[in-house]
Design a protein around this motif. Structure first.
Motif, PDB file in Angstrom:
ATOM      1  N   GLU A 176       0.975  -1.202  -0.040  1.00 47.39           N
ATOM      2  CA  GLU A 176      -0.014   0.005   0.052  1.00 47.39           C
ATOM      3  C   GLU A 176       0.842   1.213  -0.034  1.00 47.39           C
ATOM      4  O   GLU A 176       0.261   2.394  -0.494  1.00 47.39           O
ATOM      5  CB  GLU A 176      -0.852   0.036   1.193  1.00 47.39           C
ATOM      6  N   ALA A 182       5.343   0.679  -2.199  1.00 47.46           N
ATOM      7  CA  ALA A 182       4.895   0.102  -3.130  1.00 47.46           C
ATOM      8  C   ALA A 182       5.851  -0.293  -4.281  1.00 47.46           C
ATOM      9  O   ALA A 182       6.671   0.528  -4.224  1.00 47.46           O
ATOM     10  CB  ALA A 182       3.569   1.019  -3.720  1.00 47.46           C
ATOM     11  N   SER A 186       2.491   4.855  -8.416  1.00 47.43           N
ATOM     12  CA  SER A 186       1.111   4.915  -7.769  1.00 47.43           C
ATOM     13  C   SER A 186      -0.010   5.410  -8.917  1.00 47.43           C
ATOM     14  O   SER A 186      -1.365   5.251  -8.569  1.00 47.43           O
ATOM     15  CB  SER A 186       1.046   6.226  -6.847  1.00 47.43           C
ATOM     16  N   TYR A 189      -2.799   3.092  -9.636  1.00 46.73           N
ATOM     17  CA  TYR A 189      -4.021   2.934  -8.784  1.00 46.73           C
ATOM     18  C   TYR A 189      -5.104   4.140  -8.804  1.00 46.73           C
ATOM     19  O   TYR A 189      -5.790   4.237  -7.748  1.00 46.73           O
ATOM     20  CB  TYR A 189      -3.529   2.592  -7.288  1.00 46.73           C
ATOM     21  N   VAL A 227      -8.481  -2.129  -2.328  1.00 43.66           N
ATOM     22  CA  VAL A 227      -7.640  -1.410  -1.280  1.00 43.66           C
ATOM     23  C   VAL A 227      -7.994   0.225  -1.517  1.00 43.66           C
ATOM     24  O   VAL A 227      -7.375   0.467  -2.434  1.00 43.66           O
ATOM     25  CB  VAL A 227      -6.106  -1.701  -1.219  1.00 43.66           C
ATOM     26  N   ARG A 230      -4.148   4.342  -0.752  1.00 44.61           N
ATOM     27  CA  ARG A 230      -2.707   3.940  -0.902  1.00 44.61           C
ATOM     28  C   ARG A 230      -1.854   5.348  -0.319  1.00 44.61           C
ATOM     29  O   ARG A 230      -2.371   6.381  -0.235  1.00 44.61           O
ATOM     30  CB  ARG A 230      -2.351   3.491  -1.949  1.00 44.61           C
ATOM     31  N   ASP A 244      -8.557  -2.603  -8.554  1.00 44.19           N
ATOM     32  CA  ASP A 244      -6.947  -3.315  -8.404  1.00 44.19           C
ATOM     33  C   ASP A 244      -7.055  -4.972  -8.353  1.00 44.19           C
ATOM     34  O   ASP A 244      -6.098  -5.542  -8.325  1.00 44.19           O
ATOM     35  CB  ASP A 244      -6.178  -2.747  -7.134  1.00 44.19           C
ATOM     36  N   THR A 265      -3.860  -7.464  -5.487  1.00 45.03           N
ATOM     37  CA  THR A 265      -4.320  -7.616  -3.882  1.00 45.03           C
ATOM     38  C   THR A 265      -4.549  -9.071  -3.478  1.00 45.03           C
ATOM     39  O   THR A 265      -5.711  -9.424  -2.929  1.00 45.03           O
ATOM     40  CB  THR A 265      -5.644  -6.832  -3.541  1.00 45.03           C
TER      41      THR A 265
END
Ligand SMILES: NC(=O)c1ccc[n+]([C@@H]2O[C@H](COP(=O)([O-])OP(=O)(O)OC[C@H]3O[C@@H](n4cnc5c(N)ncnc54)[C@H](O)[C@@H]3O)[C@@H](O)[C@H]2O)c1
Length: 383
Positions: A176, A182, A186, A189, A227, A230, A244, A265
């Motif tokens: 996350e 991560a 990013s 996401y 999720v 993040r 995700d 995930t």
């Protein structure tokens, strides 16, 4: 020996894919092997022209590899006569605009997938490239994975009899970003930045299914954002607005059903990060990135369902490893070689913008299926 230099604009070279797979493992690897040999003895010699937004990072990449040709000015790079190919490994959202510019400049174009963010956008690029008479290509690296090459060999050799179904598991846990950074950028996401696992993975599933098994005629997809929050590269929390995980069912010609899960995930309890389990009337196979194992009809055991007893059989041990029987080079490099030959000699290359547009189409229809909660047919996309 004649050397045929070819200028290649590499845009997005500071990114994960642009740097590692395309610059280092493909173009520079080709130079290390003395160029790409053609049948007439000529050697194609890639001359990378590095393009990016950040001067410091570009210079660092160039210096690390003894390269001197780099610029933050894409327009200037495209204006150069010695730049014959434009290659794009930028974030997906920047792609269409840059490719359009490269088409206008008359360059041949090779690009990471997905070709565009929408079917309409991809189709526009197909049309514009056709009209400009340029040569095009889209990365379809999974076709060149050793595991899938061995699977293809089994299919071509008739091992399976009639193929019934394909079950695929792709994925791993992407951190996350809070207590551990991560391991993926990013933007993946955030829907507003072109992220999402359907747009990322369905283009791969489209060409894998079509080239190994049969064209996809319908898709049913459930997409989830498991999720919802993040933490980005700078340590700032952000809402994860993109899917995700995607649970897809693909109906193929010939009645083959493919059920493929894609997830950032899930925690891995598999031998490889992607695995395809193929069942046929004569035999079954499990193919991953590198390995491929089979079980033939003649040696299939007969398990009996009895939950009162612990399992007595070692099911995994009942499968046989398929030998390599050849050397497998890096898949990205193999496809680069085919594209360079295509540009220089006109040799056939099937993974063009139209092939890329089919991948975008499947992703778009997968997202529609998820949004509308229904099965969606996939119309044939052809010129
Ligand atoms: N073939 C594959 O297996 C595979 C795997 C991962 C990603 N990809 C594709 O490759 C592309 C790049 O993915 P990546 O994982 O290397 O991403 P990345 O974030 O590591 O790299 C993105 C690159 O785009 C550049 N960029 C240009 N404009 C930008 C902007 N406005 N915002 C942010 N970055 C910008 C960055 O500087 C960087 O060089 C994506 O289109 C992705 O779908 C393909």
């Amino acid at each position: 020996m004649t050397r045929r230099s070819i200028g290649i604009i590499v845009n997005g070279v500071t990114g994960r894919m642009g740097y590692r797979q395309h610059l280092v493992r493909s173009l520079l690897a080709l130079r290390e092997q003395g160029g790409l040999a053609l049948d007439d003895g000529t050697r194609i010699w890639p001359e990378p022209i590095l393009v990016g937004r950040d001067e410091t990072r570009l210079r660092a990449v160039a210096e690390r590899h003894g390269l001197t040709d780099w610029t933050t000015d894409l327009t200037a790079a495209l204006a150069r006569d010695d730049a014959e190919i434009y290659f794009d490994a930028q974030v997906t959202q920047q792609r269409e605009k840059a490719i359009r510019q490269a088409i206008d400049a008359g360059k041949h174009i090779y690009t990471e997938k997905p070709l565009a963010e929408s079917s309409a956008g991809a189709w526009e690029l197909v049309r514009a490239a056709d009209a400009a008479g340029i040569r095009t290509g889209v990365v379809q690296d999974k076709l060149f994975l050793p595991g899938l090459r061995k699977l293809k060999r089994l299919i071509d050799g008739g091992f399976f009899g009639r193929i019934l179904s394909v079950r695929g598991e792709f994925g791993y846990w992407v951190f996350e970003g809070d207590w551990q950074p991560a391991q993926r950028p990013s933007w993946n996401y955030r829907a507003e930045d072109g992220g999402g696992i359907v747009m990322d993975m369905f283009p791969h599933w489209q060409y894998v299914l079509e080239e190994l098994f049969a064209p996809v005629r319908a898709v049913t997809c459930v997409a989830a954002t498991h999720v919802p929050q993040r933490v980005d590269e700078a340590g700032r929390p952000y809402p994860a607005t993109a899917d995700d995980a995607a649970y897809g069912i693909f109906e193929l010609d010939g009645g083959i059903i493919a059920a493929l899960n894609s997830s950032w995930t899930t925690r891995v309890h598999r031998d490889e990060l992607v695995e395809f389990h193929v069942d046929g009337t004569e035999g079954s196979a499990v193919a991953g990135l590198r390995r491929c194992r089979v079980q033939h009809r003649a040696v299939t055991p007969k398990p009996v369902w009895n939950p009162d007893l612990p399992a007595t059989e070692d099911f995994r041990a009942q499968w046989t490893e398929v030998p390599d029987n050849e050397e497998f080079d890096n898949g990205f490099k193999v496809q680069w070689e085919a594209f360079l030959r295509h540009v220089v000699t006109g040799s056939p290359f099937t993974w063009d913008f139209l092939a890329g547009a089919r991948g975008v189409q499947l992703a778009e229809l997968g997202l529609r299926s998820a949004r509308e909660g229904r099965r969606v047919e996939v119309p044939e996309l052809s010129r």
